[in-house]
Design an enzyme around this catalytic site. Structure first.
Site, PDB file in Angstrom:
ATOM      1  N   GLY A   8      53.884  37.132  48.044  1.00 33.44           N
ATOM      2  CA  GLY A   8      52.926  38.259  47.608  1.00 33.44           C
ATOM      3  C   GLY A   8      51.778  37.624  48.023  1.00 33.44           C
ATOM      4  O   GLY A   8      51.453  36.309  47.694  1.00 33.44           O
ATOM      5  N   ALA A   9      50.959  38.438  48.600  1.00 26.59           N
ATOM      6  CA  ALA A   9      49.449  37.904  49.252  1.00 26.59           C
ATOM      7  C   ALA A   9      48.428  38.662  48.422  1.00 26.59           C
ATOM      8  O   ALA A   9      47.528  39.126  49.041  1.00 26.59           O
ATOM      9  CB  ALA A   9      49.279  38.309  50.609  1.00 26.59           C
ATOM     10  N   ALA A  12      46.574  35.071  43.602  1.00 21.64           N
ATOM     11  CA  ALA A  12      47.195  34.196  43.619  1.00 21.64           C
ATOM     12  C   ALA A  12      48.035  33.686  44.773  1.00 21.64           C
ATOM     13  O   ALA A  12      47.720  32.256  45.217  1.00 21.64           O
ATOM     14  CB  ALA A  12      48.129  33.975  42.481  1.00 21.64           C
ATOM     15  N   VAL A  77      60.036  41.943  48.851  1.00 19.87           N
ATOM     16  CA  VAL A  77      60.974  41.071  48.477  1.00 19.87           C
ATOM     17  C   VAL A  77      61.953  41.484  47.608  1.00 19.87           C
ATOM     18  O   VAL A  77      61.675  42.298  46.653  1.00 19.87           O
ATOM     19  CB  VAL A  77      60.297  39.897  47.681  1.00 19.87           C
ATOM     20  CG1 VAL A  77      61.260  38.593  46.916  1.00 19.87           C
ATOM     21  CG2 VAL A  77      59.395  39.038  48.543  1.00 19.87           C
ATOM     22  N   GLU A 165      37.145  50.787  32.967  1.00 20.16           N
ATOM     23  CA  GLU A 165      36.657  50.706  34.142  1.00 20.16           C
ATOM     24  C   GLU A 165      36.872  52.050  35.034  1.00 20.16           C
ATOM     25  O   GLU A 165      36.001  52.559  35.788  1.00 20.16           O
ATOM     26  CB  GLU A 165      37.079  49.646  34.887  1.00 20.16           C
ATOM     27  CG  GLU A 165      36.577  48.286  34.215  1.00 20.16           C
ATOM     28  CD  GLU A 165      36.493  46.995  35.328  1.00 20.16           C
ATOM     29  OE1 GLU A 165      37.350  46.913  36.061  1.00 20.16           O
ATOM     30  OE2 GLU A 165      35.721  46.201  35.241  1.00 20.16           O
ATOM     31  N   ASP A 298      50.101  37.315  37.898  1.00 16.81           N
ATOM     32  CA  ASP A 298      50.403  38.191  36.855  1.00 16.81           C
ATOM     33  C   ASP A 298      52.067  37.810  36.445  1.00 16.81           C
ATOM     34  O   ASP A 298      52.475  38.661  35.453  1.00 16.81           O
ATOM     35  CB  ASP A 298      50.136  39.394  37.194  1.00 16.81           C
ATOM     36  CG  ASP A 298      48.679  39.999  36.860  1.00 16.81           C
ATOM     37  OD1 ASP A 298      47.873  39.028  36.551  1.00 16.81           O
ATOM     38  OD2 ASP A 298      48.546  41.130  36.734  1.00 16.81           O
ATOM     39  N   ALA A 315      42.592  38.234  37.448  1.00 16.99           N
ATOM     40  CA  ALA A 315      42.362  37.793  38.944  1.00 16.99           C
ATOM     41  C   ALA A 315      41.717  36.519  38.850  1.00 16.99           C
ATOM     42  O   ALA A 315      42.271  35.735  39.703  1.00 16.99           O
ATOM     43  CB  ALA A 315      41.634  38.719  39.849  1.00 16.99           C
ATOM     44  N   LYS A 375      28.532  41.777  37.592  1.00 15.79           N
ATOM     45  CA  LYS A 375      29.908  42.092  37.968  1.00 15.79           C
ATOM     46  C   LYS A 375      30.137  42.182  39.651  1.00 15.79           C
ATOM     47  O   LYS A 375      31.061  41.540  40.061  1.00 15.79           O
ATOM     48  CB  LYS A 375      29.924  43.495  37.575  1.00 15.79           C
ATOM     49  CG  LYS A 375      31.409  44.047  37.771  1.00 15.79           C
ATOM     50  CD  LYS A 375      32.612  43.411  36.788  1.00 15.79           C
ATOM     51  CE  LYS A 375      33.848  43.916  37.494  1.00 15.79           C
ATOM     52  NZ  LYS A 375      35.033  43.612  36.454  1.00 15.79           N
TER      53      LYS A 375
HETATM   54  C1  LIG Z   1      41.508  48.472  37.777  1.00 20.02           C
HETATM   55  C2  LIG Z   1      41.657  47.135  37.474  1.00 20.02           C
HETATM   56  C3  LIG Z   1      40.641  46.271  37.127  1.00 20.02           C
HETATM   57  C4  LIG Z   1      40.829  44.945  36.924  1.00 20.02           C
HETATM   58  N1  LIG Z   1      39.666  44.169  36.824  1.00 20.02           N
HETATM   59  C5  LIG Z   1      39.505  42.743  36.717  1.00 20.02           C
HETATM   60  C6  LIG Z   1      38.542  41.993  36.337  1.00 20.02           C
HETATM   61  O1  LIG Z   1      37.355  42.598  36.367  1.00 20.02           O
HETATM   62  N2  LIG Z   1      38.741  40.768  36.146  1.00 20.02           N
HETATM   63  C7  LIG Z   1      39.808  39.914  36.542  1.00 20.02           C
HETATM   64  O2  LIG Z   1      39.945  38.847  36.552  1.00 20.02           O
HETATM   65  N3  LIG Z   1      40.856  40.845  36.518  1.00 20.02           N
HETATM   66  C8  LIG Z   1      40.920  42.124  36.582  1.00 20.02           C
HETATM   67  N4  LIG Z   1      42.112  43.044  36.564  1.00 20.02           N
HETATM   68  C9  LIG Z   1      43.420  42.158  36.810  1.00 20.02           C
HETATM   69  C10 LIG Z   1      43.730  41.762  38.274  1.00 20.02           C
HETATM   70  O3  LIG Z   1      43.736  42.568  39.317  1.00 20.02           O
HETATM   71  C11 LIG Z   1      45.238  40.980  38.365  1.00 20.02           C
HETATM   72  O4  LIG Z   1      45.268  39.914  37.216  1.00 20.02           O
HETATM   73  C12 LIG Z   1      45.303  40.354  39.602  1.00 20.02           C
HETATM   74  O5  LIG Z   1      45.538  41.415  40.579  1.00 20.02           O
HETATM   75  C13 LIG Z   1      46.720  39.388  39.424  1.00 20.02           C
HETATM   76  O6  LIG Z   1      46.749  38.902  40.770  1.00 20.02           O
HETATM   77  P1  LIG Z   1      48.089  38.455  41.434  1.00 20.02           P
HETATM   78  O7  LIG Z   1      47.818  37.575  42.679  1.00 20.02           O
HETATM   79  O8  LIG Z   1      49.002  37.910  40.142  1.00 20.02           O
HETATM   80  O9  LIG Z   1      48.707  40.012  41.830  1.00 20.02           O
HETATM   81  P2  LIG Z   1      48.538  41.080  42.696  1.00 20.02           P
HETATM   82  O10 LIG Z   1      46.863  41.283  42.778  1.00 20.02           O
HETATM   83  O11 LIG Z   1      49.105  42.183  41.941  1.00 20.02           O
HETATM   84  O12 LIG Z   1      48.954  40.887  44.200  1.00 20.02           O
HETATM   85  C14 LIG Z   1      50.444  40.763  44.371  1.00 20.02           C
HETATM   86  C15 LIG Z   1      50.711  40.908  45.688  1.00 20.02           C
HETATM   87  O13 LIG Z   1      52.189  40.936  45.858  1.00 20.02           O
HETATM   88  C16 LIG Z   1      52.836  42.019  46.649  1.00 20.02           C
HETATM   89  N5  LIG Z   1      53.989  42.303  46.310  1.00 20.02           N
HETATM   90  C17 LIG Z   1      54.273  42.906  45.133  1.00 20.02           C
HETATM   91  N6  LIG Z   1      55.613  43.021  44.843  1.00 20.02           N
HETATM   92  C18 LIG Z   1      56.213  42.720  46.289  1.00 20.02           C
HETATM   93  C19 LIG Z   1      57.638  42.758  46.760  1.00 20.02           C
HETATM   94  N7  LIG Z   1      58.384  43.087  46.072  1.00 20.02           N
HETATM   95  N8  LIG Z   1      57.633  42.349  47.974  1.00 20.02           N
HETATM   96  C20 LIG Z   1      56.502  41.876  48.545  1.00 20.02           C
HETATM   97  N9  LIG Z   1      55.010  41.933  48.321  1.00 20.02           N
HETATM   98  C21 LIG Z   1      55.038  42.333  46.853  1.00 20.02           C
HETATM   99  C22 LIG Z   1      51.595  43.200  46.419  1.00 20.02           C
HETATM  100  O14 LIG Z   1      51.529  43.993  47.729  1.00 20.02           O
HETATM  101  C23 LIG Z   1      50.189  42.205  46.420  1.00 20.02           C
HETATM  102  O15 LIG Z   1      49.741  41.880  47.407  1.00 20.02           O
HETATM  103  C24 LIG Z   1      42.298  44.248  36.974  1.00 20.02           C
HETATM  104  C25 LIG Z   1      43.173  44.953  37.186  1.00 20.02           C
HETATM  105  C26 LIG Z   1      43.042  46.499  37.749  1.00 20.02           C
HETATM  106  C27 LIG Z   1      44.279  47.347  37.864  1.00 20.02           C
END
Ligand SMILES: Cc1cc2nc3c(=O)[nH]c(=O)nc-3n(C[C@H](O)[C@H](O)[C@H](O)COP(=O)(O)OP(=O)(O)OC[C@H]3O[C@@H](n4cnc5c(N)ncnc54)[C@H](O)[C@@H]3O)c2cc1C
Length: 402
Positions: A8-9, A12, A77, A165, A298, A315, A375
């Site tokens: 996952g890119a 995190a 994955v 939002e 997440d 995020a 923001k």
């Molecule tokens: C509309 C919206 C607004 C938000 N606003 C905020 C904010 O203002 N502030 C804040 O802190 N947070 C905010 N969030 C929450 C934040 O976006 C998430 O908490 C954050 O994206 C989590 O990061 P992550 O790296 O864990 O996962 P993600 O950002 O979801 O990245 C996961 C990655 O894994 C990849 N992936 C997933 N499953 C697979 C698989 N099976 N095989 C290969 N690749 C895979 C995806 O393509 C993706 O690149 C918001 C979320 C949304 C939807």
């Protein structure tokens, strides 16, 4: 040479890779993602509303990798086997690892509401967000053909942070939708159905009330205290309160589901002990029983010692976890002890369209236009943090003055 896989890119995973690839050592990293681009999930509502194109919130993953130290595989994955230290992919051979960083992010959670999956649009990644915008524009075209006002109705299920939002971004998009439908802007109806009676619970009552007033002033119909029971094609069925037997219906040709998210389904399928796709990790962010597997972003749950509840998944915390997992993994590679993860939130700011926002920066409340500048600065900082200066300069938001 030790093999590290990062799955996952997102915030995190990419932060972990970017930090590890700078460190010396006898290891190689393999990064896997569905897509060949990184996207800022925090901006998906802008793609869904059509106020920003996909290109503004994403960049090629390979652009920010040191390709001598990192191999990128674009694939899905399917399963992680922590016992055999392997990862099954959809289209490539199984990967073996010495260390794994699992950062597969979030997916939509329907809480078992009938028809939600089939009849509402989800907003979880770039394709699903683009689909929302395309759907809205198709509905506007249908209005032109039929003059049926249901095509002008856009309904958001859930008025949490994401729903609010999105509502703000849809208000900004209204002018375009109206043009496509051939009507005046006030004919485009945006509603938000929410079970709770108080929205934006992360803020104190006064600040949340400010947000509610603002969103109403912008013309969004906020339907709080409405429990969604079922989604039918073009209809949301709800009751006013939990025990009210009377079922009401609201019609809308566009129904968007932002009621909640859970961690990736791959987590459950891989046999980790989890709840809603999230693993309660050890203090150093490793999985219980697997000291060579980090679970971050997440898909993980980390206890906040002050509230005694897991930190909200954001995020901000995902990025911090990426950095910390990279540091601990590097320590392990050098036979040094790992360190416990600590987190102090810098605050939360919710945007309501391009020129309004509200939230907390540290302990200071920010509102209105100045908050929207804050923001954008937060988003720019995040872009710099994950993608570096090049991505900030090409994608950053510098339209701070209107
Ligand atoms: C509309 C919206 C607004 C938000 N606003 C905020 C904010 O203002 N502030 C804040 O802190 N947070 C905010 N969030 C929450 C934040 O976006 C998430 O908490 C954050 O994206 C989590 O990061 P992550 O790296 O864990 O996962 P993600 O950002 O979801 O990245 C996961 C990655 O894994 C990849 N992936 C997933 N499953 C697979 C698989 N099976 N095989 C290969 N690749 C895979 C995806 O393509 C993706 O690149 C918001 C979320 C949304 C939807």
């Amino acid at each position: 040479m030790k093999q590290i896989v990062v799955l996952g890119a997102g915030y995190a995973g990419l932060k972990a890779v970017r930090s590890l690839q700078k460190k010396e050592g006898d290891f190689h990293i393999t990064l896997v993602d569905h897509n060949d681009y990184h996207y800022e999930a925090t901006e998906l509502h802008e793609v869904a509303s059509g106020t920003q194109p996909k290109t503004k919130i994403s960049y090629p993953i390979r652009d920010v990798l040191d390709t001598k130290r990192v191999t990128f595989i674009q694939d899905s994955v399917v399963k992680i086997n922590p016992e055999s230290q392997s990862v099954e992919l959809k289209n490539h051979a199984t990967l073996q690892y010495d260390y794994a960083v699992v950062s597969l992010g979030f997916c939509s959670e329907t809480f078992g509401i009938k028809g939600a999956k089939e009849n509402a649009l989800e907003m979880v990644d770039v394709p699903s967000s683009e689909k929302i915008y395309q759907h809205i524009m198709e509905m506007m075209k249908k209005y032109r053909e039929t003059q049926d006002e249901k095509y002008l109705q856009i309904l958001i299920c859930g008025a949490g942070f994401t729903g609010i939002e999105l509502a703000g971004a849809l208000v900004d998009g209204r002018k375009d939708y109206a043009k496509a439908a051939g009507v005046s802007e006030d004919k485009i109806k945006i509603s938000c159905v929410e079970a709770a009676t108080r929205v934006l619970p992360m803020f104190d009552e006064k600040l949340a009330d400010y947000g509610v007033e603002l969103i109403k002033k912008l013309g969004v119909n906020l339907m709080t205290g409405c429990m969604i029971k079922e989604i039918k094609p073009g209809e949301v069925l709800y009751t006013k309160g939990k025990d009210d037997p009377e079922v009401n219906t609201v019609a809308a040709a566009t129904i968007i589901w932002t009621t909640g998210v859970s961690g990736s389904q791959v987590i459950g399928e891989s046999g980790f002990e989890q709840r809603r796709g999230r693993v309660m990790v050890n203090a150093d962010l490793t999985a219980p029983e697997y000291p060579n597997v980090y679970i971050i972003g997440d898909v993980s749950a980390v206890m906040d010692p002050t509230s005694n509840r897991p930190y909200p998944t954001t995020a901000q915390i995902a990025t911090r976890m990426g950095l910390h997992a990279a540091k601990n993994l590097y320590n392990q590679l050098h036979s040094k002890p790992t360190e416990a993860f600590t987190f102090h939130s810098l605050g939360t700011v919710a945007s309501i369209g391009n020129t309004h926002a509200l939230g907390l920066v540290g302990k200071t409340q920010v509102k209105g236009y100045p908050a929207s500048v804050v923001k954008k600065s937060i988003m720019n900082k995040s872009l710099l943090d994950i993608g570096g200066l090049k991505e900030l300069l090409s994608k950053g938001r510098f339209d701070l003055y209107h």
